[in-house]
Each structure stands twice: as structure tokens, then as C-alpha cells.
Design a protein around this motif. Sequence first.
Motif, PDB file in Angstrom:
ATOM      1  N   LEU A  40      53.667  44.644-112.473  1.00 38.46           N
ATOM      2  CA  LEU A  40      53.435  45.994-112.972  1.00 38.46           C
ATOM      3  C   LEU A  40      53.007  46.943-111.847  1.00 38.46           C
ATOM      4  N   VAL A  41      52.200  46.433-110.923  1.00 40.43           N
ATOM      5  CA  VAL A  41      51.787  47.258-109.788  1.00 40.43           C
ATOM      6  C   VAL A  41      52.992  47.604-108.910  1.00 40.43           C
ATOM      7  N   VAL A  42      53.846  46.608-108.644  1.00 37.40           N
ATOM      8  CA  VAL A  42      55.049  46.834-107.837  1.00 37.40           C
ATOM      9  C   VAL A  42      55.957  47.865-108.507  1.00 37.40           C
ATOM     10  N   LEU A  43      56.140  47.723-109.814  1.00 40.14           N
ATOM     11  CA  LEU A  43      56.966  48.682-110.538  1.00 40.14           C
ATOM     12  C   LEU A  43      56.363  50.079-110.508  1.00 40.14           C
ATOM     13  N   ALA A  44      55.032  50.177-110.600  1.00 42.34           N
ATOM     14  CA  ALA A  44      54.373  51.483-110.544  1.00 42.34           C
ATOM     15  C   ALA A  44      54.608  52.140-109.191  1.00 42.34           C
ATOM     16  N   VAL A  45      54.530  51.351-108.122  1.00 46.52           N
ATOM     17  CA  VAL A  45      54.792  51.876-106.775  1.00 46.52           C
ATOM     18  C   VAL A  45      56.241  52.328-106.651  1.00 46.52           C
ATOM     19  N   ALA A  46      57.169  51.490-107.131  1.00 40.56           N
ATOM     20  CA  ALA A  46      58.592  51.832-107.039  1.00 40.56           C
ATOM     21  C   ALA A  46      58.921  53.062-107.862  1.00 40.56           C
TER      22      ALA A  46
END
Length: 393
Positions: free
Chosen positions: A307-313
Motif C-alpha cells: 500500500l505504501v509503494v502504491l501510494a508513492v507510485a
Amino acid sequence: MVHRTEPPDGGWGWMVVLSAFFQSALVFGVLRSFGVFFVEFVAAFEEQAARVSWIASIGIAVQQFGSPIGSALSTKLGPRPVVMTGGILAALGMLLASFATSLTHLYLSIGLLSGSGWALTFTPTLACLSRYFSQRRSLAMGLALTGVGISSFAFAPLFQWLLNNYAWRGALLLVSALSLHLVACGALLRPLSLTEDTAVGGPWAQITSLLCHGPFLRYTVALTLINTGYFIPYVHLVAHLQDLGWDPLPAAFLLSVAAISDLVGRVASGWLGDAVPGPVARLLMLWTTLTGVSLALFPVAQASTTLVVLAVAYGFTSGALTPVAFSVIPELVGTGRIYCGLGLVQMIESVGGLLGAPLSGKENRVADWAGHVMVSSWGKEPGWCMLIVPSSM
């Protein structure tokens, strides 16, 4: 009023960039962080999430649908008095919302009144900025719109802290005080007269010509479909994370993580838009495609790291598409018609802003998103790009 034969690409234009920076922060930074209030409103009024979602959606839609009014008034009176009036209306709406006793009250105060104020601020300011820049337009637009990312980073945890300490009514009073600073942003705007202005006619003549402009109309339809999915994470992400077991403060902080990436994406995209040869619209297609992919993956992600990676992307790519999206419009319609052109774009794409969040929150779960993505071909003129249409499963 200053008269120039062509945009100066600097000078007082950098003060206009500064004004647009704070103005975008106080309009879309507030809107993006308003999801923090979402859970509070659901509990306070004991209403379904889909009905509460209409508060932000009405505000976005009114801001966009009312943009031609702000554009027409700016063409006649100049952007300064129009934006200053909008700042007063935006602050007044938040002030009245703090006394709300029903969702209808919030629809009228935040959605209608503050939305009307935002309609008189955002479009005229960006249109004024576009008239000051030509060769460095994408960079100037990117720098101006970083205000959204910085304020989203600051406002999401700030609003959560205000809610924890002053409840939602006190928090809205302080948001009203913040919104009043839009008046100062308007005072910085200085109208610029260009030689091209004499050839485009008045507001009604410009609107008539734009409604017969094929590339402009196709581009507007594409932006409308993008707009349907663009704001969904900022309205529903906090509630979605709480459904997954996150505490409210970490959930709000994830919006800040996305905002940091958004900030970097806007600056990088603005620089690339001026540095890379070729149509700016091709960069827009790239960023929109990547935004759609990250948005479509949110509903199926469960792990915190994912979820953190997706938020950054999502933050980076959605931030990157914004400055180039606005930079394409002057290339299509010319700087002489930019006030009316940008106003019409905002009005038509309001349909997407109005429907996106309520449709995605229909079942009170962000996990019910489904990102339906389609990419169509580009011709010699920019007309179509990524379509992001959320629906409940």
C-alpha cells in the motif's frame, strides 16, 4: 495593466507563480485532505458513506462547473478582484459548515458556497499564469501546482490533529481561517495584455469558437474521464485503510506520503515538459497510463508495504500528469483564449469530479473500486488519453 506583444517568460510572472502556489494549496490541498473529515461526518450524522462522499464531490463539481463564470469575469474585470472575491466565499462556506446540523447543510456550505469560491480562484489564476509564460510554461505550471503536494503533506495530519483536539466543528473554523488567505493570493495577480487579445474577441465569441474546435473538445472529453477517478484515493483512502485495520493517524499519514511523491512528480514533469522535444501531450499519455495502473491495483493490495509503494507510485504519476495537462490547453487554443478555454475544460470535466467519489463509495468500501482502463491512439492533435472509470463490484 501591462501590455506585451508576447508572454515575458518571467518578470512579474514569478509572483503569479507564487500566488498560484498558495492558491492551489488552499483549494486542492484542502480538498485532497478532506478525506480525514469523512469518517467524522459518517459518525456524526449517522449517514452512509456514499451520501457523505457527495460533500467533496459537489465542491469539486461546483468549482469546475462554475469556472467559466470566473473566466468570463476575469476577461472583463481582470483576475485580481475575481480571485479575491472567491477567497471570501471559500472561507465563508467553511465557516458556515462548522454550524452544520445535517448533511444538506454541508452540501450547501462546503459544496455550493466554498465550491463557488474555488471556481473564482483556481481557473483565473492558472489562466493568468499561462499568459506570462511560453517557453517555460510547463516548469512554471509545475512549480505553481507543487502547492497541492506540499499542502496535502501538511494538511492531512494537521486536520487529523485538529479533529482529535477540537472536534470537527472547531477544525472547520480553522480551515475557514486558512481559506481566507486566498484573498492575499488574488491581490498578487497583475493583468497582462497581449497583442493576440485583439484578434479573439470577447468571452462569448471565444466560447462559440471553442465549441467548434475539434481537438479542444476531444481533449476536454479525455480530461473529464481522467477526472472521474483522479480524486478517489484522496476521498476514500483513509476509510479504506481503517477497514484494513489501520489506526486513523497512520492512515492520514499515508496521504502525506502520496503528497510528497506528488510534489516530486509535478516538478519533474514540469521540467521534462520544457526540456524534452516533441508534443507535451505524449508525456501526458505516459503519466496518465501509469496513474491508471496504480489506481487499479489499490483495491487488491493488502500488505502495508504494498500500500505504501502504491501510494508513492500514485502520488508521483498523478502529480506528474497535472502540469502537462494544463500546459497542453494554451497550445490548443492560444494564450488569447486561455481564460475561456481553461474555464470550459473545468466546467465539462466537472461531471467526472461529481460522480467519481460517490460511485466508488457506494458500498462504503474503497476495496470496491475497479479501475477500468483504456488507451486510445493519438493523432497529430492531442485528443484522447487514459480513461479511468471507477465502479463498484
